[in-house]
Scaffold this motif. Structure first.
Motif, PDB file in Angstrom:
ATOM      1  N   PRO A 212      24.758   3.160  31.860  1.00  0.00           N
ATOM      2  CA  PRO A 212      23.456   3.749  32.215  1.00  0.00           C
ATOM      3  C   PRO A 212      23.648   4.981  33.098  1.00  0.00           C
ATOM      4  N   ASP A 213      22.590   5.766  33.232  1.00  0.00           N
ATOM      5  CA  ASP A 213      22.583   6.867  34.193  1.00  0.00           C
ATOM      6  C   ASP A 213      22.405   6.223  35.579  1.00  0.00           C
ATOM      7  N   LEU A 214      23.510   6.132  36.312  1.00  0.00           N
ATOM      8  CA  LEU A 214      23.470   5.357  37.567  1.00  0.00           C
ATOM      9  C   LEU A 214      22.579   6.009  38.628  1.00  0.00           C
ATOM     10  N   ALA A 215      22.610   7.340  38.691  1.00  0.00           N
ATOM     11  CA  ALA A 215      21.790   8.025  39.705  1.00  0.00           C
ATOM     12  C   ALA A 215      20.311   7.802  39.408  1.00  0.00           C
ATOM     13  N   ALA A 216      19.953   7.928  38.131  1.00  0.00           N
ATOM     14  CA  ALA A 216      18.539   7.742  37.774  1.00  0.00           C
ATOM     15  C   ALA A 216      18.127   6.288  37.994  1.00  0.00           C
ATOM     16  N   THR A 217      19.029   5.354  37.694  1.00  0.00           N
ATOM     17  CA  THR A 217      18.705   3.934  37.887  1.00  0.00           C
ATOM     18  C   THR A 217      18.442   3.672  39.366  1.00  0.00           C
ATOM     19  N   GLN A 218      19.307   4.217  40.211  1.00  0.00           N
ATOM     20  CA  GLN A 218      19.106   3.977  41.645  1.00  0.00           C
ATOM     21  C   GLN A 218      17.850   4.692  42.146  1.00  0.00           C
ATOM     22  N   GLY A 219      17.595   5.891  41.577  1.00  0.00           N
ATOM     23  CA  GLY A 219      16.384   6.635  41.961  1.00  0.00           C
ATOM     24  C   GLY A 219      15.134   5.800  41.675  1.00  0.00           C
TER      25      GLY A 219
ATOM     26  N   GLY B 273      36.118   5.372  37.586  1.00  0.00           N
ATOM     27  CA  GLY B 273      35.235   4.884  36.535  1.00  0.00           C
ATOM     28  C   GLY B 273      34.018   5.774  36.354  1.00  0.00           C
ATOM     29  N   HIS B 274      32.940   5.157  35.857  1.00  0.00           N
ATOM     30  CA  HIS B 274      31.739   5.942  35.584  1.00  0.00           C
ATOM     31  C   HIS B 274      31.024   6.359  36.867  1.00  0.00           C
ATOM     32  N   SER B 275      31.199   5.600  37.954  1.00  0.00           N
ATOM     33  CA  SER B 275      30.605   6.045  39.225  1.00  0.00           C
ATOM     34  C   SER B 275      31.177   7.423  39.570  1.00  0.00           C
ATOM     35  N   GLY B 276      32.489   7.591  39.319  1.00  0.00           N
ATOM     36  CA  GLY B 276      33.129   8.876  39.586  1.00  0.00           C
ATOM     37  C   GLY B 276      32.579   9.951  38.662  1.00  0.00           C
TER      38      GLY B 276
ATOM     39  N   LEU C 143      29.857  10.121  37.143  1.00  0.00           N
ATOM     40  CA  LEU C 143      28.424  10.395  37.300  1.00  0.00           C
ATOM     41  C   LEU C 143      28.069  10.827  38.731  1.00  0.00           C
ATOM     42  N   GLY C 144      29.078  11.136  39.520  1.00  0.00           N
ATOM     43  CA  GLY C 144      28.827  11.633  40.883  1.00  0.00           C
ATOM     44  C   GLY C 144      28.221  10.588  41.806  1.00  0.00           C
TER      45      GLY C 144
ATOM     46  N   LYS D 105      27.919   5.984  46.624  1.00  0.00           N
ATOM     47  CA  LYS D 105      26.467   6.177  46.819  1.00  0.00           C
ATOM     48  C   LYS D 105      25.610   5.001  46.382  1.00  0.00           C
ATOM     49  N   VAL D 106      26.165   4.105  45.552  1.00  0.00           N
ATOM     50  CA  VAL D 106      25.298   3.005  45.103  1.00  0.00           C
ATOM     51  C   VAL D 106      25.078   2.025  46.259  1.00  0.00           C
ATOM     52  N   ASP D 107      23.957   1.331  46.218  1.00  0.00           N
ATOM     53  CA  ASP D 107      23.627   0.422  47.335  1.00  0.00           C
ATOM     54  C   ASP D 107      24.686  -0.666  47.472  1.00  0.00           C
ATOM     55  N   VAL D 108      24.960  -1.333  46.345  1.00  0.00           N
ATOM     56  CA  VAL D 108      25.952  -2.410  46.360  1.00  0.00           C
ATOM     57  C   VAL D 108      26.776  -2.291  45.075  1.00  0.00           C
ATOM     58  N   LEU D 109      28.096  -2.347  45.237  1.00  0.00           N
ATOM     59  CA  LEU D 109      29.002  -2.233  44.092  1.00  0.00           C
ATOM     60  C   LEU D 109      29.841  -3.503  44.035  1.00  0.00           C
TER      61      LEU D 109
END
Ligand SMILES: Cc1ncc(COP(=O)(O)O)c(C=O)c1O
Length: 424
Positions: free
Chosen positions: A216-223, A249-252, A254-255, A259-263
């Motif tokens: 998924p688009d991780l930034a948009a999901t967290q937004g 991985g994809h966190s890298g 996708l920038g 930054k994610v709340d919990v990984l």
């Protein structure tokens, strides 16, 4: 004893069992399994006689030997047999013995596990890390610790069983959104928040889905999660360490590193050990997990050997050698996908160590699963309920250690297995 057609039924049919005898009512499952086993259509529960190398040998659960090219192991960078990793295990055993003998909430941690927490925190660029005995325990435990019965969990419909079961153990309020569909997530969150202004909401997804190989688009999901005061949990079990130039991985890609709340992650794919972790942004969250996340609190800590192995793997992952292994892995993935496509086979998702090849219905899938080991191919065939009905697939797991000849053999024999499955 009931008689079953070995090409009919699925695991789902035996999940809810009728009758009062908790033990006796397992019999129909066994009868069905035996029918499949006797017909050669039961390829689960196999074992290897050596390490998870690119070629392997072993036995199925009826004791029948197999050997061939191995696309069923998830040792993505091949670190489980790396000389430095084996040396780290031996050194740890000599210094600490082989067992941790206590929960990390008591005296179970070792210098090695504490060092691993720090090393992982630096790698994922999140300040706090909590270790778990397995990746499964991490997924289950983080849901169960953070979510209360009045809270809600909004989860991608394809999220791993550990996440689904942890969420359901924590609350009856579990909602599934359409796979990787942010509109579906947004709609569900908007409605939930409107009806429940006061509750906690956890949004759960993965950075690489293990049956579909997509992200998924991780930034948009967290937004979207934050728009509705929800918290995002991302499971990076399959991509951390083995994908991306730096192994992030994809966190890298996708920038979203740090930054994610919990990984959360698992060590069992790239880091050559059982074990898992949860990384978070605040000391309070880590301390809470330590004492309220049952599989961490009430389970024995990672052994010194496991901690040393993961620590050494992480060093390799972050080195030039790790980068080269990831390059080799990606070359193998691209080679495999292009050869499969050239042979007329369709694959799911994006290039990753998980290459799933379409089959379709479950009957054909079982026939393919019977043919593959006879043709010298060790691979897993996945069917409903692990994936949707009529979307059965061969799930190939690629490793850096695969050789071009392994890939050629695999594709050639896979095509043959499909042909055989359609003949009988
Ligand atoms: C996405 C995902 N999360 C968690 C796990 C559990 O990890 P482990 O095998 O380390 O228990 C898996 C394992 O298959 C997985 O695919």
């Amino acid at each position: 004893m009931a008689t079953y057609d070995p090409l009919e039924h699925s695991m789902q049919d035996f999940r809810v069992l009728p009758g009062v005898g908790l033990l006796e009512r397992t019999q129909p499952f066994y009868d069905w399994q035996q029918a499949r086993r006797e017909a050669g259509y039961w390829t689960l529960g196999r074992s290897l006689s050596g390490g998870p190398l690119h070629r392997c040998a072993g036995h199925n659960d009826a004791g029948v030997a197999f050997k061939g090219v191995n696309f069923a192991s998830q040792d993505y960078l091949g670190l489980s047999t790396h000389p430095d990793v084996k040396a780290a295990a031996i050194e740890a055993a000599q210094r600490f013995g082989v067992h941790s003998a206590g929960s990390p909430a008591l005296v179970g941690n070792s210098e090695l596990s504490l060092a691993l927490e720090q090393q992982l925190a630096a790698f994922v660029q999140m300040p706090y890390v909590t270790l778990y005995p397995t990746g499964w325990a991490a997924g289950f435990g983080v849901n169960k610790a953070l979510v209360r019965p009045t809270d809600h969990v909004v989860m991608d419909q394809l999220a791993h069983a550990c996440l689904q079961e942890g969420a359901r153990a924590a609350t009856g309020n579990v909602h599934l959104f359409t796979h990787n569909d942010l509109t579906s997530l947004h709609q569900q969150l908007r409605e939930l928040r409107r009806r429940n202004p006061e509750v906690g909401i956890l949004v759960v997804t993965e950075s690489l889905f293990s049956m579909d190989s997509d992200t998924p688009d991780l930034a948009a999901t967290q937004g979207i999660a934050h728009e509705f005061q929800a918290t995002l949990l991302v499971d990076a079990a399959h991509d951390l360490g083995c994908l991306g130039a730096d192994g992030l991985g994809h966190s890298g890609a996708l920038g979203m590193v740090g930054k994610v709340d919990v990984l959360m992650g698992s060590f069992s794919k790239t880091f050559a050990s059982n074990g898992g972790f949860v990384a978070c942004q605040a000391r309070s969250v880590k301390e809470y997990l330590r004492y309220y996340s049952s599989p961490h609190t009430f389970s024995n800590a990672l052994s010194p050997i496991q901690a040393a192995v993961v620590g050494r793997c992480l060093k390799i992952v972050q080195s030039a050698e790790g980068r080269a292994l990831r390059g080799k892995l990606m070359d193998n993935i691209l080679d495999l996908r292009s050869k499969l496509h050239a042979a007329g086979r369709q694959t799911y998702g994006d290039p990753s160590p998980i290459v799933c090849v379409k089959i379709g219905n479950e009957r054909t899938a079982r026939k393919v699963s019977k043919a593959l080991p006879r043709l010298g191919v060790i691979a897993n065939v996945v069917e409903f309920p692990a994936v949707a009905r009529n979307e059965a697939r061969v799930r190939l797991q690629v490793m850096a250690s695969h050789q071009p000849a392994d890939i050629k053999t695999l594709v050639w024999q896979l095509v043959k297995a499909y042909e055989l499955a359609h003949q009988v």
